[in-house]
Design a protein around this motif. Structure first.
Motif, short mmCIF file in Angstrom:
data_model
loop_
_atom_site.label_atom_id
_atom_site.label_comp_id
_atom_site.label_asym_id
_atom_site.label_seq_id
_atom_site.Cartn_x
_atom_site.Cartn_y
_atom_site.Cartn_z
N ILE A 62 45.03 -16.35 5.75
CA ILE A 62 44.69 -15.76 7.06
C ILE A 62 43.67 -16.64 7.78
O ILE A 62 43.80 -16.93 8.97
CB ILE A 62 44.11 -14.33 6.87
N LEU A 63 42.66 -17.11 7.04
CA LEU A 63 41.56 -17.84 7.69
C LEU A 63 41.93 -19.27 8.05
O LEU A 63 41.62 -19.74 9.13
CB LEU A 63 40.33 -17.85 6.77
N PHE A 64 42.58 -19.97 7.13
CA PHE A 64 42.79 -21.41 7.33
C PHE A 64 44.25 -21.81 7.42
O PHE A 64 44.54 -22.96 7.73
CB PHE A 64 42.14 -22.24 6.21
N GLY A 65 45.18 -20.92 7.06
CA GLY A 65 46.58 -21.35 6.94
C GLY A 65 47.49 -20.80 8.01
O GLY A 65 48.71 -20.90 7.89
N GLY A 66 46.90 -20.19 9.06
CA GLY A 66 47.72 -19.64 10.13
C GLY A 66 48.66 -18.54 9.63
O GLY A 66 49.63 -18.20 10.29
N PHE A 67 48.40 -17.99 8.44
CA PHE A 67 49.21 -16.93 7.83
C PHE A 67 50.68 -17.34 7.77
O PHE A 67 51.58 -16.52 7.96
CB PHE A 67 49.03 -15.61 8.60
N ASN A 68 50.92 -18.63 7.54
CA ASN A 68 52.30 -19.13 7.45
C ASN A 68 52.98 -18.52 6.21
O ASN A 68 52.48 -18.67 5.10
CB ASN A 68 52.28 -20.65 7.35
N PRO A 69 54.10 -17.79 6.41
CA PRO A 69 54.70 -17.07 5.27
C PRO A 69 55.16 -17.99 4.15
O PRO A 69 55.09 -17.61 2.97
CB PRO A 69 55.88 -16.33 5.91
N ILE A 70 55.62 -19.18 4.50
CA ILE A 70 56.13 -20.09 3.46
C ILE A 70 54.97 -20.62 2.62
O ILE A 70 54.99 -20.56 1.38
CB ILE A 70 56.94 -21.22 4.10
N SER A 71 53.91 -21.10 3.31
CA SER A 71 52.75 -21.59 2.57
C SER A 71 52.14 -20.48 1.72
O SER A 71 51.73 -20.70 0.58
CB SER A 71 51.68 -22.12 3.52
N LEU A 72 52.11 -19.27 2.29
CA LEU A 72 51.53 -18.14 1.55
C LEU A 72 52.32 -17.86 0.28
O LEU A 72 51.74 -17.68 -0.80
CB LEU A 72 51.49 -16.89 2.45
N SER A 73 53.66 -17.85 0.39
CA SER A 73 54.46 -17.54 -0.80
C SER A 73 54.29 -18.63 -1.86
O SER A 73 54.26 -18.34 -3.05
CB SER A 73 55.93 -17.37 -0.42
N LEU A 74 54.14 -19.88 -1.41
CA LEU A 74 53.94 -20.96 -2.39
C LEU A 74 52.58 -20.84 -3.06
O LEU A 74 52.46 -21.02 -4.28
CB LEU A 74 54.07 -22.32 -1.70
N SER A 75 51.54 -20.52 -2.28
CA SER A 75 50.22 -20.34 -2.87
C SER A 75 50.23 -19.21 -3.88
O SER A 75 49.63 -19.31 -4.95
CB SER A 75 49.18 -20.00 -1.80
N LEU A 76 50.93 -18.13 -3.51
CA LEU A 76 51.01 -16.98 -4.43
C LEU A 76 51.69 -17.38 -5.73
O LEU A 76 51.23 -17.05 -6.83
CB LEU A 76 51.81 -15.86 -3.78
N ALA A 77 52.81 -18.11 -5.60
CA ALA A 77 53.55 -18.52 -6.79
C ALA A 77 52.68 -19.42 -7.66
O ALA A 77 52.58 -19.21 -8.89
CB ALA A 77 54.82 -19.26 -6.38
N GLY A 78 52.03 -20.40 -7.04
CA GLY A 78 51.18 -21.31 -7.79
C GLY A 78 50.03 -20.57 -8.47
O GLY A 78 49.75 -20.76 -9.65
N GLY A 79 49.38 -19.69 -7.69
CA GLY A 79 48.24 -18.94 -8.23
C GLY A 79 48.66 -18.06 -9.39
O GLY A 79 47.98 -17.99 -10.41
#
Lengths: 183, 156
Positions: free
Chosen positions: A69-86
């Motif tokens: 939300i703060l730094f990634g523009g809430f981009n859904p693709i980046s978010l899903s990748l971060s979630l998967a990695g995390g």
């Protein structure tokens, strides 16, 4: 029930992770090739030793969503990748810390770093049709291992901040602790 | 460090080495088909589905699961891909080379992937790809023979 102290610490840890993530971004510590240093992983690893798996997972989720939300523009693709990695990194580190044992924070950090990168890339390949580039996966493995080793080493340096009970549980007692126990 | 730490690090190193070898042995499979369905604003007209315009190399652009026409890389030009949600990628092309000039994606990985030319695709980490994962855009560079084969395969 979480104690007030742990609640405050958790908030502090999330804040530190967000700041580390932001610093990496603005100082362009990303190494190019979509590789990030992942310094905030040392906080998550320390949390695993400090609070155990459930709270660490919650902190990981908080970090992923807030930084998106703060730094990634809430981009859904980046978010899903971060979630998967995390998620896959957390799973691997938790297994190392609580199931395999006999692994120091350095080994757990290496597993976490490698799985974070590989998990992200696997989702990118399977879900988003990212090209399957073996040499890139190899690069991500090596960088993940090196950075995981560094974050693990940071946790080794910080382990004396863990509560006494946790240090005892993970065999992190120092000579001073043993002297005190013996006295 | 404990002994199992060494095992973990060793396993990662061996795996990375194997993948590097594999990357040298296995070359990417040729693409299957082209589906020219989306439109782009382009200083140069992309191939219209007819005979391929003469060039040594071509750029195949993909957004999500959809492919654009093949773009012949035979001179300077600019391709702008605008998506309905405000995502924008600006691609600069030249003879046998392509670079992601700018994009309004958060991580800028695609812009940092640098220039891709027919002569450096064997040595680049990303080989013949420039990918903007956040906007689901991938650019694939291919030599003429492969482009011709692609057109034949996807002919009705």
């Amino acid at each position: 029930m979480m104690s007030t102290r742990n609640l405050a610490l958790s908030g502090l840890f999330v804040a530190i992770m967000l700041i580390l993530g932001y610093l990496e971004k603005i100082l362009s510590l990303g190494l190019g090739y979509g590789i990030k240093l992942g310094l905030s992983n040392c906080v998550l690893l320390l949390c695993l030793y400090w609070f155990g798996t459930p709270i660490s997972v919650a902190l990981m989720l908080a970090k992923v969503f807030l930084s998106s939300i703060l730094f990634g523009g809430f981009n859904p693709i980046s978010l899903s990748l971060s979630l998967a990695g995390g998620a896959i990194s957390m799973l691997g580190m938790a297994l190392m810390v609580f199931a395999v044992r006999e692994v120091s924070p350095v080994g757990a950090g290496v597993v976490g770093g490698v799985l974070h990168n590989v998990g992200q890339l696997l989702v990118a390949i399977l879900v988003y049709s990212y090209p399957l580039l073996y040499s890139y996966i190899a690069l991500l493995l090596v960088v993940g291992a090196v950075m995981g080793g560094i974050t693990g080493t940071i946790v080794v340096r910080l382990k004396h901040f863990l509560p006494y009970e946790r240090r005892k549980q993970f065999g992190f007692l120092s000579r001073k602790d043993e002297d005190r126990a013996g006295a | 460090m404990k002994r199992r730490d060494i095992w973990i690090i060793g396993a990662v190193a061996v795996l990375a080495g194997l993948l590097l070898l594999l990357g040298q042995v296995i070359k990417p499979a040729p693409p299957v088909k082209a589906l020219p369905t989306l439109s782009i604003t382009n200083a140069r007209e992309p191939g219209s589905g007819g005979p391929l315009e003469e060039a040594n190399s071509y750029l195949r652009i993909r957004q999500g699961q959809e492919y654009y026409h093949l773009v012949p890389l035979n001179g300077p030009g600019q391709i702008v891909i605008r998506q309905d949600n405000g995502w924008e990628n600006v691609i600069h092309i030249d003879k046998d080379s392509v670079v992601m000039h700018s994009a309004n994606c958060p991580n800028q990985d695609c812009v940092n992937m640098g220039e891709m030319t027919l002569s450096n695709i064997d040595t680049r980490v990303f080989q013949r790809w420039i990918v903007c994962l956040a906007h689901q855009i991938s650019l694939e560079l291919m030599p003429r023979e492969e482009a011709l084969r692609l057109m034949e395969d996807s002919a009705p």
